[in-house]
Design an enzyme around this catalytic site. Structure first.
Site, PDB file in Angstrom:
ATOM      1  N   GLY A  63      13.078  19.951 -13.293  1.00 52.67           N
ATOM      2  CA  GLY A  63      11.958  20.122 -12.361  1.00 52.67           C
ATOM      3  C   GLY A  63      12.315  19.507 -11.018  1.00 52.67           C
ATOM      4  N   VAL A  64      11.286  19.186 -10.260  1.00 52.56           N
ATOM      5  CA  VAL A  64      11.492  18.736  -8.882  1.00 52.56           C
ATOM      6  C   VAL A  64      12.269  17.416  -8.828  1.00 52.56           C
ATOM      7  N   LEU A  82       0.841  -1.198   0.000  1.00 53.60           N
ATOM      8  CA  LEU A  82       0.000   0.000   0.000  1.00 53.60           C
ATOM      9  C   LEU A  82       0.882   1.255   0.000  1.00 53.60           C
ATOM     10  N   GLY A  83       0.259   2.414  -0.213  1.00 55.97           N
ATOM     11  CA  GLY A  83       1.005   3.675  -0.121  1.00 55.97           C
ATOM     12  C   GLY A  83       1.267   4.363  -1.455  1.00 55.97           C
ATOM     13  N   GLY A  84       1.019   3.650  -2.567  1.00 55.84           N
ATOM     14  CA  GLY A  84       1.111   4.286  -3.883  1.00 55.84           C
ATOM     15  C   GLY A  84       2.507   4.702  -4.282  1.00 55.84           C
ATOM     16  N   GLY A  89      15.244  17.347 -17.775  1.00 55.36           N
ATOM     17  CA  GLY A  89      14.163  17.992 -17.029  1.00 55.36           C
ATOM     18  C   GLY A  89      14.669  18.610 -15.736  1.00 55.36           C
ATOM     19  N   HIS A 147      13.360  33.133  19.438  1.00 55.99           N
ATOM     20  CA  HIS A 147      14.726  33.497  19.052  1.00 55.99           C
ATOM     21  C   HIS A 147      15.712  32.534  19.705  1.00 55.99           C
ATOM     22  N   ALA A 191       1.585  14.851  -2.829  1.00 56.74           N
ATOM     23  CA  ALA A 191       0.996  13.877  -1.922  1.00 56.74           C
ATOM     24  C   ALA A 191       0.012  14.540  -0.943  1.00 56.74           C
ATOM     25  N   GLY A 236       8.182  15.241 -16.247  1.00 54.36           N
ATOM     26  CA  GLY A 236       6.823  15.397 -15.736  1.00 54.36           C
ATOM     27  C   GLY A 236       6.114  14.066 -15.584  1.00 54.36           C
TER      28      GLY A 236
HETATM   29  P1  FAD Z   1      -0.388   7.442  -6.350  1.00 47.22           P
HETATM   30  O1  FAD Z   1       0.445   7.660  -5.168  1.00 47.22           O
HETATM   31  O2  FAD Z   1       0.254   7.400  -7.682  1.00 47.22           O
HETATM   32  O3  FAD Z   1      -1.184   6.093  -6.089  1.00 47.22           O
HETATM   33  C1  FAD Z   1      -2.018   5.525  -7.030  1.00 47.22           C
HETATM   34  C2  FAD Z   1      -2.093   4.043  -6.748  1.00 47.22           C
HETATM   35  O4  FAD Z   1      -3.121   3.507  -7.561  1.00 47.22           O
HETATM   36  C3  FAD Z   1      -0.821   3.292  -7.121  1.00 47.22           C
HETATM   37  O5  FAD Z   1      -0.357   2.559  -6.018  1.00 47.22           O
HETATM   38  C4  FAD Z   1      -1.248   2.363  -8.247  1.00 47.22           C
HETATM   39  O6  FAD Z   1      -0.613   1.094  -8.195  1.00 47.22           O
HETATM   40  C5  FAD Z   1      -2.736   2.226  -7.991  1.00 47.22           C
HETATM   41  N1  FAD Z   1      -3.503   1.931  -9.199  1.00 47.22           N
HETATM   42  C6  FAD Z   1      -3.468   2.561 -10.392  1.00 47.22           C
HETATM   43  N2  FAD Z   1      -4.358   2.027 -11.241  1.00 47.22           N
HETATM   44  C7  FAD Z   1      -4.974   1.034 -10.558  1.00 47.22           C
HETATM   45  C8  FAD Z   1      -6.006   0.128 -10.890  1.00 47.22           C
HETATM   46  N3  FAD Z   1      -6.586   0.138 -12.092  1.00 47.22           N
HETATM   47  N4  FAD Z   1      -6.385  -0.774  -9.954  1.00 47.22           N
HETATM   48  C9  FAD Z   1      -5.801  -0.809  -8.711  1.00 47.22           C
HETATM   49  N5  FAD Z   1      -4.850   0.053  -8.347  1.00 47.22           N
HETATM   50  C10 FAD Z   1      -4.439   0.961  -9.264  1.00 47.22           C
HETATM   51  N6  FAD Z   1       4.896  14.577  -3.580  1.00 47.22           N
HETATM   52  C11 FAD Z   1       5.046  15.287  -2.449  1.00 47.22           C
HETATM   53  O7  FAD Z   1       4.096  15.914  -1.994  1.00 47.22           O
HETATM   54  N7  FAD Z   1       6.246  15.324  -1.789  1.00 47.22           N
HETATM   55  C12 FAD Z   1       7.327  14.676  -2.252  1.00 47.22           C
HETATM   56  O8  FAD Z   1       8.388  14.726  -1.628  1.00 47.22           O
HETATM   57  C13 FAD Z   1       7.215  13.929  -3.447  1.00 47.22           C
HETATM   58  N8  FAD Z   1       8.272  13.267  -3.941  1.00 47.22           N
HETATM   59  C14 FAD Z   1       8.130  12.520  -5.079  1.00 47.22           C
HETATM   60  C15 FAD Z   1       9.233  11.873  -5.585  1.00 47.22           C
HETATM   61  C16 FAD Z   1       9.130  11.123  -6.742  1.00 47.22           C
HETATM   62  C17 FAD Z   1      10.347  10.401  -7.276  1.00 47.22           C
HETATM   63  C18 FAD Z   1       7.872  11.004  -7.391  1.00 47.22           C
HETATM   64  C19 FAD Z   1       7.730  10.156  -8.621  1.00 47.22           C
HETATM   65  C20 FAD Z   1       6.759  11.663  -6.903  1.00 47.22           C
HETATM   66  C21 FAD Z   1       6.883  12.436  -5.743  1.00 47.22           C
HETATM   67  N9  FAD Z   1       5.795  13.140  -5.219  1.00 47.22           N
HETATM   68  C22 FAD Z   1       5.951  13.892  -4.088  1.00 47.22           C
HETATM   69  C23 FAD Z   1       4.472  13.101  -5.846  1.00 47.22           C
HETATM   70  C24 FAD Z   1       3.563  12.114  -5.091  1.00 47.22           C
HETATM   71  O9  FAD Z   1       4.158  10.842  -5.099  1.00 47.22           O
HETATM   72  C25 FAD Z   1       2.198  12.054  -5.745  1.00 47.22           C
HETATM   73  O10 FAD Z   1       1.649  13.350  -5.860  1.00 47.22           O
HETATM   74  C26 FAD Z   1       1.250  11.205  -4.917  1.00 47.22           C
HETATM   75  O11 FAD Z   1       1.743   9.904  -4.779  1.00 47.22           O
HETATM   76  C27 FAD Z   1      -0.128  11.152  -5.580  1.00 47.22           C
HETATM   77  O12 FAD Z   1      -0.972  10.364  -4.819  1.00 47.22           O
HETATM   78  P2  FAD Z   1      -2.196   9.589  -5.477  1.00 47.22           P
HETATM   79  O13 FAD Z   1      -2.879   8.893  -4.359  1.00 47.22           O
HETATM   80  O14 FAD Z   1      -2.985  10.503  -6.324  1.00 47.22           O
HETATM   81  O15 FAD Z   1      -1.547   8.533  -6.485  1.00 47.22           O
HETATM   82  P1  NAI Z   2       8.231  18.762 -13.349  1.00 46.58           P
HETATM   83  O1  NAI Z   2       7.015  19.164 -14.066  1.00 46.58           O
HETATM   84  O2  NAI Z   2       8.483  19.259 -11.981  1.00 46.58           O
HETATM   85  O3  NAI Z   2       9.517  19.148 -14.195  1.00 46.58           O
HETATM   86  C1  NAI Z   2       9.715  18.697 -15.486  1.00 46.58           C
HETATM   87  C2  NAI Z   2      10.718  19.609 -16.152  1.00 46.58           C
HETATM   88  O4  NAI Z   2      11.080  19.054 -17.391  1.00 46.58           O
HETATM   89  C3  NAI Z   2      10.175  21.007 -16.428  1.00 46.58           C
HETATM   90  O5  NAI Z   2      11.092  21.946 -15.968  1.00 46.58           O
HETATM   91  C4  NAI Z   2      10.012  21.036 -17.938  1.00 46.58           C
HETATM   92  O6  NAI Z   2      10.192  22.320 -18.489  1.00 46.58           O
HETATM   93  C5  NAI Z   2      11.122  20.091 -18.355  1.00 46.58           C
HETATM   94  N1  NAI Z   2      10.935  19.457 -19.650  1.00 46.58           N
HETATM   95  C6  NAI Z   2       9.787  19.005 -20.208  1.00 46.58           C
HETATM   96  N2  NAI Z   2      10.046  18.444 -21.412  1.00 46.58           N
HETATM   97  C7  NAI Z   2      11.379  18.540 -21.597  1.00 46.58           C
HETATM   98  C8  NAI Z   2      12.257  18.130 -22.633  1.00 46.58           C
HETATM   99  N3  NAI Z   2      11.785  17.492 -23.705  1.00 46.58           N
HETATM  100  N4  NAI Z   2      13.568  18.397 -22.514  1.00 46.58           N
HETATM  101  C9  NAI Z   2      14.065  19.041 -21.406  1.00 46.58           C
HETATM  102  N5  NAI Z   2      13.265  19.444 -20.394  1.00 46.58           N
HETATM  103  C10 NAI Z   2      11.958  19.188 -20.487  1.00 46.58           C
HETATM  104  O7  NAI Z   2       8.222  17.156 -13.399  1.00 46.58           O
HETATM  105  P2  NAI Z   2       9.095  16.070 -12.639  1.00 46.58           P
HETATM  106  O8  NAI Z   2      10.332  16.662 -12.091  1.00 46.58           O
HETATM  107  O9  NAI Z   2       9.164  14.923 -13.562  1.00 46.58           O
HETATM  108  O10 NAI Z   2       8.153  15.693 -11.434  1.00 46.58           O
HETATM  109  C11 NAI Z   2       6.803  15.255 -11.658  1.00 46.58           C
HETATM  110  C12 NAI Z   2       5.935  15.656 -10.533  1.00 46.58           C
HETATM  111  O11 NAI Z   2       6.203  14.869  -9.391  1.00 46.58           O
HETATM  112  C13 NAI Z   2       6.148  17.087 -10.079  1.00 46.58           C
HETATM  113  O12 NAI Z   2       5.375  17.971 -10.832  1.00 46.58           O
HETATM  114  C14 NAI Z   2       5.708  17.067  -8.674  1.00 46.58           C
HETATM  115  O13 NAI Z   2       4.337  17.327  -8.641  1.00 46.58           O
HETATM  116  C15 NAI Z   2       5.953  15.637  -8.240  1.00 46.58           C
HETATM  117  N6  NAI Z   2       7.133  15.605  -7.357  1.00 46.58           N
HETATM  118  C16 NAI Z   2       7.118  16.331  -6.202  1.00 46.58           C
HETATM  119  C17 NAI Z   2       8.195  16.353  -5.374  1.00 46.58           C
HETATM  120  C18 NAI Z   2       8.134  17.192  -4.163  1.00 46.58           C
HETATM  121  O14 NAI Z   2       7.068  17.626  -3.798  1.00 46.58           O
HETATM  122  N7  NAI Z   2       9.255  17.427  -3.494  1.00 46.58           N
HETATM  123  C19 NAI Z   2       9.390  15.577  -5.653  1.00 46.58           C
HETATM  124  C20 NAI Z   2       9.332  14.879  -6.907  1.00 46.58           C
HETATM  125  C21 NAI Z   2       8.226  14.886  -7.690  1.00 46.58           C
END
Ligand code: FAD
Ligand code: NAI
Length: 464
Positions: free
Chosen positions: A181-182, A40-42, A179, A443, A320, A271
């Site tokens: 991004g984050v 669990l936990g996605g 990319g 402070h 999340a 993204g």
């Molecule tokens: P998810 O967490 O994607 O969960 C969806 C779940 O649905 C999955 O477990 C999947 O297996 C399940 N599922 C899909 N389709 C089906 C189906 N048909 N039947 C049954 N199960 C299914 N966000 C933050 O806020 N802080 C962070 O530090 C952060 N770091 C991140 C780092 C990385 C590397 C990545 C990739 C993302 C990060 N995010 C972060 C983004 C965050 O993980 C997501 O925004 C969040 O998990 C979204 O939650 P959700 O419940 O919408 O979907």
């Molecule tokens: P992102 O949307 O943050 O960044 C993607 C970057 O790739 C952008 O700067 C975009 O301009 C660039 N890009 C797009 N197409 C490109 C190309 N063809 N060539 C070069 N650059 C290109 O997406 P990212 O980093 O993949 O993360 C996805 C999502 O996951 C985030 O939007 C965020 O919501 C979530 N996330 C959140 C974290 C957090 O909260 N700390 C940590 C990691 C992910």
């Protein structure tokens, strides 16, 4: 009246889905949650927030211990060594404890975990694995998946996505991140700290789209100072892999001379996109919008009665905590209460060092809406940051020029991710910059910089 197996079926057990299921059960509804993954936990707990933060923390400790950064504090360390397998093992332990924790919470709250992939048969019937279940209300919380880069194949060995980059078995010599991004900046930071040369290729002229312009500029400066190469306004035109090496072809985004980068690891992080694959939404009649997101109204209801959607699969920031808050709200709406999420006040944090955080509007976006006043305070002038030799960054408060209401707060600081909660709470309560300026802050703390930035909105900070 129709009889259902469950009052509520949640599809997906990420931060959106598991929270929705727990809240629905707490509200007395008979609830099940379908999850295709083994745990669990996605995305967040398994391959996102949690493992990335585990590696960020561990790699920061390694960098501090191995680069003599502690010597000036009188802590001399010789012979610090990297044990990457142990680092991965500790990460896996944290993930295991947290995903196991959700299993415990499901049992405690009597949420039934249906193991398997779910597909709609009609708007109240879902097939999960071999099982057919019916529910009066169904919440789609299936999250998001990596956006592919056309022509670039992810093999999870040389060319990886974030999941592969969280599990590299050795430190690459040269990691090219596509990319800025984050994900690119967080995971790029991890591998740079562990010894890789890291080049980030970003299509736009600045990293971190969506963040405040000044914050984007200052962050880029800090990442460069740390040794990360940032190639902005640059596009990747192809990646070829031969053996254990990749050649990344790039050229200026506006056109111009091409060049190639040789790397032993390439991270594609351009993204994420909503995940509706295999859900068979057509059978339920649920509509998607032009971006492939499940279309919802203010209450998280889709166009089909009794079908709801939250989290990454629905519009809004892919975070999340946004998904979690929507999980609580949708369950409350299903139970006949009023569940609300204020999407104008969702903090964003990049967990690099320093951390980069923001809530509300950027200065650019705020100015498009009307006249603003901006107050800034550098950590160079904050006593605790100075004491800790931790002076990178600033706090920026953006307020409405007429009402003084705070519209946005941006922070670059080692503690930005924690500090931004105060700003979010102030904004949720409709605070003015004066409210923050006249709130007593302990402070010496980094938090005093927020008070000073708020004082600076009126042009009257004390310590600069
Ligand atoms: P998810 O967490 O994607 O969960 C969806 C779940 O649905 C999955 O477990 C999947 O297996 C399940 N599922 C899909 N389709 C089906 C189906 N048909 N039947 C049954 N199960 C299914 N966000 C933050 O806020 N802080 C962070 O530090 C952060 N770091 C991140 C780092 C990385 C590397 C990545 C990739 C993302 C990060 N995010 C972060 C983004 C965050 O993980 C997501 O925004 C969040 O998990 C979204 O939650 P959700 O419940 O919408 O979907
Ligand atoms: P992102 O949307 O943050 O960044 C993607 C970057 O790739 C952008 O700067 C975009 O301009 C660039 N890009 C797009 N197409 C490109 C190309 N063809 N060539 C070069 N650059 C290109 O997406 P990212 O980093 O993949 O993360 C996805 C999502 O996951 C985030 O939007 C965020 O919501 C979530 N996330 C959140 C974290 C957090 O909260 N700390 C940590 C990691 C992910």
């Amino acid at each position: 009246m129709a009889e259902y197996d469950y009052d509520v079926l949640v599809i997906g057990a990420g931060p959106g889905g598991y929270v929705a299921a727990i809240r629905a059960a707490q509200l007395g509804l008979k609830t099940a949650c379908a999850e295709a993954r083994e745990t669990l936990g996605g995305t967040c707990l398994n391959v996102g927030c949690i493992p990335s933060k585990a590696l960020l923390h561990a790699s920061e400790l390694f960098e501090e211990a191995s680069h003599g950064a502690l010597a000036k504090f009188g802590v001399e360390i010789e012979g610090a060594k990297l044990n990457l397998d142990q680092m991965h093992a500790e990460k896996a332990k944290a993930v295991g404890e947290l995903t196991g924790g959700i299993e415990y919470l499901f049992k405690k709250n009597k949420v039934t975990w249906l193991k398997g992939k779910a597909a709609f048969q009609d708007s109240s019937t879902v097939k999960v694995g071999d099982q057919i279940v019916t529910a009066r209300d169904i919440v789609i919380a299936t999250g998001s998946v990596v956006t592919p880069l056309p022509g670039v194949e992810i093999d999870q060995k040389v060319v990886v996505d974030s999941t592969g980059a969280l599990a590299l078995p050795k430190v690459p010599e040269h990691l090219v991140v596509i990319g800025g991004g984050v994900i690119g900046l967080e995971l790029g930071s991890v591998w740079r700290r562990l010894g890789a040369k890291v080049t980030v290729v970003e299509y736009l002229d600045q990293i971190l789209p969506g963040f405040d312009g000044e914050v984007r500029k200052e962050s880029a400066k800090l990442f460069k100072k740390q040794g990360m190469e940032l190639k902005t306004s640059t596009k990747v035109t192809g990646v070829t892999v031969e053996g254990d090496r990749a050649t990344v072809s790039v050229e200026p985004a506006a056109g111009g001379a091409a060049e190639t980068l040789s790397a032993d690891a390439v991270l594609v992080a351009i993204g994420r996109k909503p995940n509706t694959d295999g859900l068979n939404l057509e059978a339920a009649g649920v509509k998607l919008n032009g971006r492939g997101q499940v279309e919802i109204d203010h209450d998280f209801a889709t166009n089909v009665d009794g079908v709801w959607a939250i989290g990454d699969v629905a519009p809004g920031l892919m975070l999340a905590h946004k998904a979690e808050d929507e999980g609580v709200a949708v369950a409350e709406n299903i139970a006949g209460q009023t569940g609300i999420v204020n999407h104008d006040v969702i903090p964003s944090v990049v967990y690099t060092m320093p951390e980069i955080a923001g809530v509300g509007l950027s200065e650019e976006a705020a100015k498009e809406r009307g006249e603003v006043k901006v107050g800034k305070f550098p950590f160079m002038a904050n006593s605790r940051a100075k004491t800790n030799r931790d002076t990178d960054g600033f706090v920026k408060v953006i307020a409405d020029a007429k009402t003084d209401r705070v519209l946005g707060v941006w922070i670059i600081s080692s503690l930005a991710g924690t500090m931004i909660a105060q700003a979010a709470q102030a904004m949720e309560f409709g605070a003015t910059s004066e409210d923050i300026a006249y709130t007593c802050h302990a402070h010496p703390t980094h938090a005093e910089a927020l008070k000073e930035a708020a004082m600076a909105v009126q042009g009257k900070p004390i310590h600069i």
